[in-house]
Scaffold this motif. Structure first.
Motif, PDB file in Angstrom:
ATOM      1  N   UNK A 276      -2.751   7.558  -1.888  1.00 36.89           N
ATOM      2  CA  UNK A 276      -1.756   6.736  -2.203  1.00 36.89           C
ATOM      3  C   UNK A 276      -1.647   5.977  -0.815  1.00 36.89           C
ATOM      4  N   UNK A 277      -1.673   4.558  -0.980  1.00 41.15           N
ATOM      5  CA  UNK A 277      -1.522   3.709   0.064  1.00 41.15           C
ATOM      6  C   UNK A 277      -0.221   2.951   0.161  1.00 41.15           C
ATOM      7  N   UNK A 278       0.017   2.543   1.554  1.00 40.83           N
ATOM      8  CA  UNK A 278       1.392   1.870   1.861  1.00 40.83           C
ATOM      9  C   UNK A 278       1.996   2.856   2.864  1.00 40.83           C
ATOM     10  N   UNK A 279       2.709   2.161   3.804  1.00 35.23           N
ATOM     11  CA  UNK A 279       3.578   2.917   4.696  1.00 35.23           C
ATOM     12  C   UNK A 279       4.570   3.873   3.882  1.00 35.23           C
ATOM     13  N   UNK A 280       5.235   3.336   2.847  1.00 27.85           N
ATOM     14  CA  UNK A 280       6.141   4.390   2.279  1.00 27.85           C
ATOM     15  C   UNK A 280       5.584   5.547   1.531  1.00 27.85           C
ATOM     16  N   UNK A 281       4.302   5.334   1.059  1.00 30.70           N
ATOM     17  CA  UNK A 281       3.689   6.748   0.674  1.00 30.70           C
ATOM     18  C   UNK A 281       3.203   7.463   1.786  1.00 30.70           C
ATOM     19  N   UNK A 282       2.833   7.110   2.856  1.00 33.59           N
ATOM     20  CA  UNK A 282       2.503   7.692   3.907  1.00 33.59           C
ATOM     21  C   UNK A 282       3.677   8.460   4.482  1.00 33.59           C
ATOM     22  N   UNK A 308      -6.153  14.829  -3.870  1.00 32.09           N
ATOM     23  CA  UNK A 308      -6.192  14.847  -5.439  1.00 32.09           C
ATOM     24  C   UNK A 308      -5.110  13.811  -6.037  1.00 32.09           C
ATOM     25  N   UNK A 309      -4.188  13.238  -5.051  1.00 31.37           N
ATOM     26  CA  UNK A 309      -2.972  12.625  -5.440  1.00 31.37           C
ATOM     27  C   UNK A 309      -3.380  11.213  -6.252  1.00 31.37           C
ATOM     28  N   UNK A 310      -2.794  11.000  -7.312  1.00 32.70           N
ATOM     29  CA  UNK A 310      -3.075   9.591  -7.828  1.00 32.70           C
ATOM     30  C   UNK A 310      -1.409   8.875  -8.100  1.00 32.70           C
ATOM     31  N   UNK A 344       4.869  -6.322  -0.107  1.00 33.79           N
ATOM     32  CA  UNK A 344       4.233  -6.138   1.129  1.00 33.79           C
ATOM     33  C   UNK A 344       2.719  -5.778   0.931  1.00 33.79           C
ATOM     34  N   UNK A 345       2.760  -5.035  -0.250  1.00 31.02           N
ATOM     35  CA  UNK A 345       1.094  -4.609  -0.614  1.00 31.02           C
ATOM     36  C   UNK A 345       0.456  -5.648  -1.439  1.00 31.02           C
ATOM     37  N   UNK A 346       0.926  -6.881  -1.702  1.00 31.84           N
ATOM     38  CA  UNK A 346       0.301  -7.755  -2.468  1.00 31.84           C
ATOM     39  C   UNK A 346      -0.841  -8.395  -1.433  1.00 31.84           C
ATOM     40  N   UNK A 347      -1.711  -8.788  -2.006  1.00 30.22           N
ATOM     41  CA  UNK A 347      -3.024  -9.152  -1.162  1.00 30.22           C
ATOM     42  C   UNK A 347      -3.572 -10.456  -2.065  1.00 30.22           C
ATOM     43  N   UNK A 348      -2.740 -10.872  -2.861  1.00 29.06           N
ATOM     44  CA  UNK A 348      -3.248 -12.168  -3.544  1.00 29.06           C
ATOM     45  C   UNK A 348      -1.827 -13.019  -3.946  1.00 29.06           C
ATOM     46  N   UNK A 349      -1.871 -14.138  -4.297  1.00 24.94           N
ATOM     47  CA  UNK A 349      -0.765 -14.897  -4.823  1.00 24.94           C
ATOM     48  C   UNK A 349      -0.196 -14.223  -6.005  1.00 24.94           C
ATOM     49  N   UNK A 350       1.242 -13.992  -6.123  1.00 25.85           N
ATOM     50  CA  UNK A 350       1.841 -12.946  -7.018  1.00 25.85           C
ATOM     51  C   UNK A 350       2.890 -13.862  -7.982  1.00 25.85           C
ATOM     52  N   UNK A 351       2.862 -13.373  -8.984  1.00 24.50           N
ATOM     53  CA  UNK A 351       4.057 -13.960  -9.912  1.00 24.50           C
ATOM     54  C   UNK A 351       5.044 -12.575 -10.244  1.00 24.50           C
TER      55      UNK A 351
END
Length: 460
Positions: A276-282, A308-310, A344-351
């Protein structure tokens, strides 16, 4: 009849659970709902011979004949009927306290916060289960505590607890209480008072005894500031992803470390290995590590479970990539802080597909991220004037829609290869959907329909 009638206000999950438990305890339950009770809950009530009414409350039954009222957390304490019940001195009990009275010898772990409650509750539950502990999970997570305790007794219960549930708790005590974060949320329920919302969240700790444990997020400025105002007598253990602590959990050498009561420093695992990525998940993972370590769970059970987390459904859930455009379902993001981490986690232009029923939101903290990452906003529902006014000078393309079908298709028309389309509403769903789950399922359904339309020749 007066001697054993319990009125349950609200015919949803918590209300039905409380009704079933009250019958098990020898009371006569009566369920009363101002709206329509879902068929699945009506069926349960009928099968168990429990009387109920819907589309309104019969006040003379509630006020003249009940010895106790169990209130759904969805009903505000400012509701006129609730005020009348309080005025007449009829005891109002929360569904959580009702369930706890039935299982008062079980160990209770309660987890609250504006964000991350569900994820953290699931992680703790999975770790304890892997360790072989007889554990149950309930609360705001989807199954009421009262209904869960009707099953075979568990040694430990992990409860996801909302501020609405805490509002009705006056004696509910957790052996371990976890406070993940506090951000502006549900302020429409608290007369636009952030202080009242904060007070509600801190109830999870102020009801504890000296032998209990309170785990909290040291990085949260609101928690640190407000911490000193409340009479907390439990053992307080912090966690931080930003600084090394003398006690609790922290990051060092890109690893999670835990310092126990003997001041021994124990390394848990490399941060990079957490799925699980991101500071909030950490932060969520670290809170779960602290709970587990405090209970002397074996290190191998903690590590193997975390690896094993998803991602949970409706939280940063990748749905489909249609011709290079990635659709992401973050329907569970019902407040500004959740959307902050999503953007914050978006790494591309976002709609960005957003909107719904505003809860007294302050969108200020989203402004830098929206400027940097969002190319268009698609609004859901009819109550988005505040939303539109706030971002109209920042985003050129803003479209209001009245259905997810429209929103998904317009978002796709505005996209190009490499873009993200993110459903992250920042609002509750009540003007279009019954809850965030229905909204998320509908979004995924519409994305799949779009995928089929764009790739129909593959299926013919």
């Amino acid at each position: 009849m007066k001697k054993n009638l319990i009125v349950v206000l609200g015919g949803g999950e918590s209300g039905v659970g409380a009704a079933l438990l009250s019958k098990k305890m020898g009371f006569k339950p009566f369920v009363s709902d101002s709206g329509v009770i879902l068929n699945k809950y009506k069926k349960i009530l009928v099968e168990n011979g429990i009387s109920f009414e819907e589309k309104g409350h019969t006040e003379n039954i509630i006020i003249q004949k009940s010895i106790k009222v169990i209130k759904s957390p969805g009903i505000s304490r400012e509701d006129p009927l609730i005020k009348k019940i309080n005025y007449l001195g009829i005891p109002i009990v929360s569904e959580l306290e009702f369930g706890k009275n039935y299982r008062n010898t079980s160990y209770i772990i309660s987890i609250t916060g504006s964000n991350g409650k569900t994820t953290t509750s699931h992680i703790v539950y999975k770790i304890l289960k892997k360790e072989g502990i007889h554990v149950g999970i309930a609360g705001n997570i989807g199954r009421s505590f009262s209904r869960e305790v009707l099953n075979k007794k568990k040694d430990v219960y992990v409860l996801e607890v909302s501020s609405f549930q805490l509002d009705d708790c006056f004696k509910f005590r957790s052996n371990i209480a976890v406070l993940l974060n506090i951000t502006r949320d549900h302020l429409n329920r608290y007369n636009n008072s952030f202080e009242k919302y904060i007070f509600s969240k801190f109830r999870i700790a102020t009801h504890q005894n000296k032998e209990d444990i309170f785990i909290y997020n040291h990085d949260d400025p609101i928690i640190r500031k407000e911490f000193k105002k409340y009479p907390i007598v439990s053992n307080c253990i912090p966690f931080s992803i930003k600084e090394k602590l003398h006690v609790g959990a922290y990051i060092k050498w890109n690893h999670i470390f835990f310092r126990n009561k003997n001041q021994e420093e124990i390394g848990i695992l490399n941060v990079e290995k957490i799925p699980l990525k991101g500071d909030h998940n950490l932060s969520n993972v670290m809170a779960a590590v602290l709970v587990s370590s405090t209970l002397n769970v074996q290190k191998k059970s903690i590590i193997s479970t975390i690896l094993e987390l998803t991602p949970i459904e409706h939280r940063m859930e990748k749905v489909l990539n249609i011709n290079g455009v990635q659709f992401i379902n973050d329907s569970k993001a019902t407040n500004v802080n959740s959307v902050f981490y999503a953007l914050k986690s978006m790494n591309a232009p976002t709609i960005w597909i957003a909107g719904g029923q505003d809860k007294g939101n302050d969108y200020e903290e989203l402004l830098p991220l929206v400027k940097e990452k969002v190319k268009a906003i698609i609004f859901l529902g009819k109550e988005n004037k505040k939303f539109v006014n706030f971002f109209q000078d920042v985003i050129d393309i803003m479209v209001e829609t009245e259905s997810l079908r429209q929103a998904v298709r317009i978002a796709y028309l505005l996209s190009i290869h490499g873009d993200n389309i993110l459903l992250s509403p920042a609002c509750s769903s009540f003007n279009l959907f019954k809850d965030y789950k229905e909204r998320g399922h509908k979004f995924k359904q519409e994305v799949r329909k779009l995928f089929y339309e764009k790739n129909r020749y593959f299926f013919e």
